[in-house]
Scaffold this motif. Structure first.
Motif: not given
Length: 321
Positions: A243-245, A247, A253, A256, A277, A286
């Protein structure tokens, strides 16, 4: 990979040309009825044997690893392939029986009558081959598609890397493996599938990056993609969901994380699952299992180690007497 050695499937016309040209050579070596018998025997054997070789070159789908079987079903349809193989097997038996039938009907001392019977047999063999032209074409096209599968080893532990586009999946796989040189195109998508390898304690682990398959919700996948995802469930020992906190990937987010939950539900509970992350240099806002930044190199190796541990793979050690 089980499908990589599948030979090219010849067309009906090619097989007929091969059979009848060899028959002509065999006939020239003899005379009278013997020449016609030799031509019948040769043409029948060439057609029957080559068609049998087409069938036996294909693996028994019931014995294929579930990962490759489901991919094959997604791309070409296992039941349909079996139907076409069955038709080719029938043609192999039929051309063989036609040879025997007409050899048995040949007169002993009338070369002209024998020649007419041989021509009838050739015409009937040609009709049989015309009937399976579509079957041979299907099998050749299927062979071309199946040979493009990535070389994934079901007997080696596998880590499936998932997440929305632009979160850093491919960058991570490329960074820790040699995946740049191991890219394959699935026949049903223009997107590449990367398979990289890394060795830990003499064990080779596979990292499978699957763009186009696990980068959007299940309801947005077509039937073929969904079946390919099903195939991955047979393969994965662990899933690394990135995931890419921040964004900056272009996806919020919450979307995701919703995809993460959807992917988690796809795999069995005994498959290790890590939320990673990435772009931690931009944001860590996150709740994740591990944090890293492929851009700066921060914690990349730690994430890889965590992924390896998540597989729970324990190699079988040799037992000494």
């Amino acid at each position: 990979m089980i499908f990589e050695d599948l030979p090219t499937t010849p067309r009906s016309e090619e097989l007929l040309d091969k059979a009848f040209s060899r028959a002509a050579r065999a006939g020239r070596a003899k005379s009278g009825v013997d020449a016609q018998q030799s031509m019948l025997q040769t043409s029948s054997n060439v057609l029957s044997d080559n068609l049998e070789n087409v069938v036996t070159a294909w693996p028994d789908f019931d014995e294929v690893d579930p990962f490759y079987r489901e991919l094959a079903d997604a791309v070409v349809g296992v039941d349909e392939a079996r139907t076409h193989l069955s038709e080719v097997a029938w043609a192999s038996r039929k051309t063989k029986s036609l040879g025997r039938e007409y050899i048995g009907r040949l007169p002993r001392d009338d070369a002209e009558a024998a020649r007419k019977l041989r021509k009838q047999a050739f015409a009937r063999m040609g009709s049989v081959m015309d009937e399976i032209e579509g079957d041979l074409q299907f099998l050749n096209e299927a062979r071309d598609d199946l040979k493009t599968f990535p070389d994934v080893r079901p007997d080696e532990p596998a880590i499936v890397v998932a997440g929305y586009p632009n979160v850093g999946k491919s960058s991570f796989v490329n960074d820790v493996t040699s995946a740049r040189n191991e890219i394959a195109q699935y026949p049903f998508t223009t997107k590449a599938v990367r398979v990289g390898h890394v060795t830990r304690d003499h064990v080779r682990y596979q990292l499978v990056d699957t763009p186009g398959l696990l980068d959007r919700p299940a309801e947005e996948r077509n039937a073929i993609e969904s079946q390919a995802v099903s195939a991955l469930t047979h393969l994965a020992d662990a899933v690394l969901f990135v995931v890419d906190a921040s964004a900056t990937c272009g996806y919020p987010l919450d979307a995701q994380l919703a995809l993460r939950d959807d992917v988690r539900a796809t795999f069995d509970e005994d498959v290790g699952f890590l939320t990673v992350c990435n772009k931690s240099d931009l944001s860590t806002d996150v709740n994740a299992d591990v944090y890293m930044s492929v851009e700066t190199g921060e914690n990349v190796e730690s994430v890889l180690d965590a992924a390896v541990d998540a597989t729970g793979y324990e190699p079988e050690l040799p037992i000494r007497d």
